[in-house]
Motif scaffolding. Structure first.
Motif, PDB file in Angstrom:
ATOM      1  N   LEU A 154     -12.213   0.440  -1.570  1.00  0.00           N
ATOM      2  CA  LEU A 154     -12.095  -0.132  -0.229  1.00  0.00           C
ATOM      3  C   LEU A 154     -10.846  -1.027  -0.151  1.00  0.00           C
ATOM      4  O   LEU A 154     -10.109  -1.031   0.832  1.00  0.00           O
ATOM      5  CB  LEU A 154     -13.347  -0.974   0.072  1.00  0.00           C
ATOM      6  N   TYR A 155     -10.641  -1.798  -1.231  1.00  0.00           N
ATOM      7  CA  TYR A 155      -9.457  -2.666  -1.302  1.00  0.00           C
ATOM      8  C   TYR A 155      -8.187  -1.841  -1.206  1.00  0.00           C
ATOM      9  O   TYR A 155      -7.265  -2.195  -0.460  1.00  0.00           O
ATOM     10  CB  TYR A 155      -9.475  -3.477  -2.598  1.00  0.00           C
ATOM     11  N   HIS A 156      -8.165  -0.734  -1.964  1.00  0.00           N
ATOM     12  CA  HIS A 156      -6.954   0.093  -1.917  1.00  0.00           C
ATOM     13  C   HIS A 156      -6.710   0.649  -0.530  1.00  0.00           C
ATOM     14  O   HIS A 156      -5.565   0.763  -0.086  1.00  0.00           O
ATOM     15  CB  HIS A 156      -7.045   1.210  -2.972  1.00  0.00           C
ATOM     16  N   GLY A 157      -7.809   0.941   0.173  1.00  0.00           N
ATOM     17  CA  GLY A 157      -7.681   1.424   1.550  1.00  0.00           C
ATOM     18  C   GLY A 157      -7.039   0.365   2.444  1.00  0.00           C
ATOM     19  O   GLY A 157      -6.081   0.634   3.167  1.00  0.00           O
ATOM     20  N   VAL A 158      -7.552  -0.867   2.323  1.00  0.00           N
ATOM     21  CA  VAL A 158      -7.022  -1.955   3.148  1.00  0.00           C
ATOM     22  C   VAL A 158      -5.569  -2.221   2.783  1.00  0.00           C
ATOM     23  O   VAL A 158      -4.703  -2.413   3.631  1.00  0.00           O
ATOM     24  CB  VAL A 158      -7.869  -3.242   2.960  1.00  0.00           C
ATOM     25  N   LYS A 159      -5.308  -2.175   1.471  1.00  0.00           N
ATOM     26  CA  LYS A 159      -3.958  -2.457   0.995  1.00  0.00           C
ATOM     27  C   LYS A 159      -2.961  -1.450   1.583  1.00  0.00           C
ATOM     28  O   LYS A 159      -1.866  -1.837   2.007  1.00  0.00           O
ATOM     29  CB  LYS A 159      -3.934  -2.384  -0.531  1.00  0.00           C
ATOM     30  N   ARG A 160      -3.383  -0.163   1.604  1.00  0.00           N
ATOM     31  CA  ARG A 160      -2.493   0.867   2.142  1.00  0.00           C
ATOM     32  C   ARG A 160      -2.144   0.580   3.608  1.00  0.00           C
ATOM     33  O   ARG A 160      -1.016   0.766   4.044  1.00  0.00           O
ATOM     34  CB  ARG A 160      -3.165   2.241   2.021  1.00  0.00           C
ATOM     35  N   VAL A 161      -3.143   0.103   4.340  1.00  0.00           N
ATOM     36  CA  VAL A 161      -2.918  -0.153   5.770  1.00  0.00           C
ATOM     37  C   VAL A 161      -2.004  -1.371   5.976  1.00  0.00           C
ATOM     38  O   VAL A 161      -1.111  -1.361   6.821  1.00  0.00           O
ATOM     39  CB  VAL A 161      -4.264  -0.389   6.498  1.00  0.00           C
ATOM     40  N   LEU A 162      -2.220  -2.403   5.173  1.00  0.00           N
ATOM     41  CA  LEU A 162      -1.532  -3.672   5.473  1.00  0.00           C
ATOM     42  C   LEU A 162      -0.228  -3.901   4.711  1.00  0.00           C
ATOM     43  O   LEU A 162       0.560  -4.773   5.072  1.00  0.00           O
ATOM     44  CB  LEU A 162      -2.470  -4.856   5.206  1.00  0.00           C
ATOM     45  N   GLU A 163      -0.030  -3.123   3.638  1.00  0.00           N
ATOM     46  CA  GLU A 163       1.113  -3.346   2.757  1.00  0.00           C
ATOM     47  C   GLU A 163       2.445  -3.450   3.497  1.00  0.00           C
ATOM     48  O   GLU A 163       3.199  -4.404   3.335  1.00  0.00           O
ATOM     49  CB  GLU A 163       1.184  -2.215   1.745  1.00  0.00           C
ATOM     50  N   ALA A 164       2.679  -2.441   4.331  1.00  0.00           N
ATOM     51  CA  ALA A 164       3.980  -2.430   5.021  1.00  0.00           C
ATOM     52  C   ALA A 164       3.812  -2.831   6.483  1.00  0.00           C
ATOM     53  O   ALA A 164       4.737  -2.755   7.279  1.00  0.00           O
ATOM     54  CB  ALA A 164       4.570  -1.021   4.940  1.00  0.00           C
ATOM     55  N   HIS A 165       2.597  -3.307   6.791  1.00  0.00           N
ATOM     56  CA  HIS A 165       2.306  -3.602   8.194  1.00  0.00           C
ATOM     57  C   HIS A 165       2.873  -4.976   8.592  1.00  0.00           C
ATOM     58  O   HIS A 165       2.741  -5.943   7.861  1.00  0.00           O
ATOM     59  CB  HIS A 165       0.780  -3.586   8.385  1.00  0.00           C
ATOM     60  N   VAL A 166       3.497  -4.994   9.763  1.00  0.00           N
ATOM     61  CA  VAL A 166       3.964  -6.279  10.283  1.00  0.00           C
ATOM     62  C   VAL A 166       3.348  -6.483  11.661  1.00  0.00           C
ATOM     63  O   VAL A 166       3.472  -5.633  12.539  1.00  0.00           O
ATOM     64  CB  VAL A 166       5.504  -6.315  10.396  1.00  0.00           C
ATOM     65  N   VAL A 167       2.643  -7.597  11.802  1.00  0.00           N
ATOM     66  CA  VAL A 167       2.048  -7.915  13.093  1.00  0.00           C
ATOM     67  C   VAL A 167       3.076  -8.677  13.908  1.00  0.00           C
ATOM     68  O   VAL A 167       3.716  -9.590  13.391  1.00  0.00           O
ATOM     69  CB  VAL A 167       0.796  -8.801  12.904  1.00  0.00           C
ATOM     70  N   TYR A 168       3.235  -8.256  15.156  1.00  0.00           N
ATOM     71  CA  TYR A 168       4.128  -9.011  16.021  1.00  0.00           C
ATOM     72  C   TYR A 168       3.298  -9.769  17.053  1.00  0.00           C
ATOM     73  O   TYR A 168       2.498  -9.193  17.771  1.00  0.00           O
ATOM     74  CB  TYR A 168       5.108  -8.066  16.725  1.00  0.00           C
ATOM     75  N   LEU A 169       3.449 -11.105  17.047  1.00  0.00           N
ATOM     76  CA  LEU A 169       2.716 -11.931  18.009  1.00  0.00           C
ATOM     77  C   LEU A 169       3.638 -12.181  19.197  1.00  0.00           C
ATOM     78  O   LEU A 169       4.562 -12.984  19.108  1.00  0.00           O
ATOM     79  CB  LEU A 169       2.286 -13.242  17.358  1.00  0.00           C
ATOM     80  N   GLU A 170       3.383 -11.441  20.283  1.00  0.00           N
ATOM     81  CA  GLU A 170       4.319 -11.461  21.419  1.00  0.00           C
ATOM     82  C   GLU A 170       4.458 -12.858  22.024  1.00  0.00           C
ATOM     83  O   GLU A 170       5.568 -13.305  22.312  1.00  0.00           O
ATOM     84  CB  GLU A 170       3.850 -10.500  22.527  1.00  0.00           C
TER      85      GLU A 170
END
Lengths: 377, 127
Positions: free
Chosen positions: A17-33
């Motif tokens: 499950l951790y690896h799943g989350v890691k894959r999603v968030l690793e390169a993810h950048v949240v932009y707070l408008e």
């Protein structure tokens, strides 16, 4: 800084499950408008509640994904322990049993949000965006709060110092008076009274300043005759004028109506006119003027006094700034007057500036915007 | 009788300090302007200095002055008066005296007590 990396700790007995989350968030950048801010994530993983708590104790992450059903300590136990430890971190409960009961319990224990298994990448992105927003905003609020505390502390420290100075002086005089010579008694009593007077002035100025800053004082912008206030101020400094032979020249008009708060205008007049007399040479002159330029009132006080160096002019409007040299040594002042004048001028959409020639004199010019035009009232 | 120079920007503190010293039989001059302090020491050649820590706009002016004066007059005793010890714990104490950073002989807290000041001056000058 408009970019920050938040640390996420996932406490879950299923590494997959951790690896799943890691894959999603690793390169993810949240932009707070709304605050134009980018957030990325750094992740770590622990397989049990015990290990998770140890890891948090060592280095607190910004937020935790906490599994509800863990071997050994349960997710709720971990949540409870974290609540008691007062750690500043947000917790998202991850559960396969998304019952209302679980949700209520976890919320009571301070969980920020929920993710129910199985979750989709979009759900992860949604929840971390919510969290990022919350964390960044509260960090900002804390920083601002801290800065405010610092400024306040600094102000109070200087204030305490300024209040102690006259006490020290008076205490010194009293100590000597006990067994002093007759001839000096009068001087020491006079100086003590002068220092007490200075202290009272400081307290008055302080109250003015605090009232303005706190917004406690209700502003009442009304049509008033500026000349009334100017004349009244002139009368209060008349004794000092007489002592020093200073002559104040007022504008020729007897009526000059402006839209302003009477108290505020009086504080400005008082500070500028009394300064112009205090820092004047014997037999000097003070010229007061008030005119209207467009929708601005320009109030100016010019003296033929000691004047300011360029360096002195630059720092003049700060709090507790007093220009000290041979010529100002005998002048009592709180160091708050001009900073109050500037605050008031700015509160009225204007400002204050000083033109000065060292040794020749200074002119203080206050502009005030009339928010309500005359005639509308 | 010692010859003492009092350096303090507060005219009243300078006055009270010098009156206390005069009551103790010393000869006193005062200097209110930080920038003139070193020159005043040079011309007066006092037996002892009473120096304020803080001057307006420079909270370390007294420290800087103590260094400047000590380097020119290595044996001149310096008593430093301070009101910065505001808290229940002292910010500065005699422990902080250090020949390179703070080359003075003694700290005295404001308000200065006459007996303490006179005792110190005679201890430091032997006069």
């Amino acid at each position: 800084m408009t970019r920050e990396t938040l640390r996420l700790l996932m406490i879950d007995d299923e590494p997959i499950l951790y690896h799943g989350v890691k894959r999603v968030l690793e390169a993810h950048v949240v932009y707070l408008e709304d605050i134009d801010f980018h957030v990325s994530f750094e992740m770590s993983w622990k397989g049990s509640g015990e290990e998770g708590l140890a890891c948090i104790a060592e280095a607190t992450p910004d937020f935790v994904f906490l599994d509800y059903k863990l071997p050994g300590m349960s997710g709720l136990d971990v949540l409870n322990r974290l609540r008691l430890s007062n750690k500043d971190l947000l917790i998202v409960m991850v559960t396969a049993f998304a019952s209302l009961d679980t949700a209520v319990k976890a919320t009571k224990l301070g969980a920020f949000d929920f993710l129910s298994k199985p979750f989709t990448p979009d759900e992860i992105r949604y929840v971390v965006k919510k969290i990022a927003h919350q964390i960044i905003l509260s960090k900002r609020a804390r920083l601002a709060e801290e800065e405010k505390r610092q400024i306040r502390f600094q102000f109070l420290s200087v204030l305490a110092h300024e209040l102690k100075a006259p006490l020290n002086a008076i205490e010194g005089y009293l100590d000597i008076l006990k067994d002093g010579e007759e001839g000096q008694k009068r001087m020491m009593i006079d100086r003590s009274l002068l220092r007490l007077d200075g202290m009272r002035k400081l307290i008055f100025d302080l109250l003015d300043l605090t009232r303005i800053e706190s917004g406690q004082k209700k502003r009442e912008v009304v049509r008033l005759n500026a000349m009334d206030i100017i004349q009244r101020t002139t009368e209060t400094v008349a004794p000092l004028c007489q002592e020093k032979g200073v002559k104040i020249t007022l504008p020729e008009h007897n009526v000059f109506e402006i839209m302003a708060d009477a108290g505020e205008f009086e504080i400005i007049c008082n500070n500028l006119i009394s300064n112009a007399v205090k820092y004047n040479n014997d037999n000097g002159n003070v010229y007061v003027n008030v005119v209207r330029l467009g929708n601005e009132i320009v109030f100016s006080v010019k003296d033929t006094g000691i004047g300011l160096t360029l360096e002195e002019s630059g720092k003049l409007f700060g709090e507790f700034v007093r220009i000290r040299n041979e010529k100002t040594m005998n002048v009592m002042g709180s160091g708050l007057g001009l900073s109050t004048v500037r605050k008031l001028a700015r509160l009225n959409g204007g400002d204050v500036q000083v033109k000065s020639v060292f040794g020749e004199g200074s002119e203080f010019i206050v502009t005030l915007k009339e928010s309500v035009q005359l005639g509308e009232n | 009788m010692a010859r003492v120079l009092v350096i303090d920007d507060d005219k009243d503190i300078a006055t009270t300090t010098s009156l206390m010293l005069e009551q103790g039989g010393h000869k006193v001059e005062t200097e209110l302007i930080e920038k003139q302090a070193v020159a005043h020491v040079d011309s007066m050649k006092p037996d002892c200095l009473v120096l304020d820590v803080m001057f307006p706009g420079n909270s370390e002016a007294g420290f800087e002055l103590s260094r400047a004066i000590r380097s020119k007059h290595p044996t001149l005793p310096i008593i430093m008066v301070t009101s910065v010890n505001d808290y229940s714990t002292l910010k500065f104490s005699n422990k902080d005296i250090d020949n390179s950073w703070l080359p003075i002989d003694q700290f005295v807290n404001k308000p200065i007590k006459k007996a303490e000041l006179l005792g110190l001056v005679s201890k430091l000058t032997g006069k």
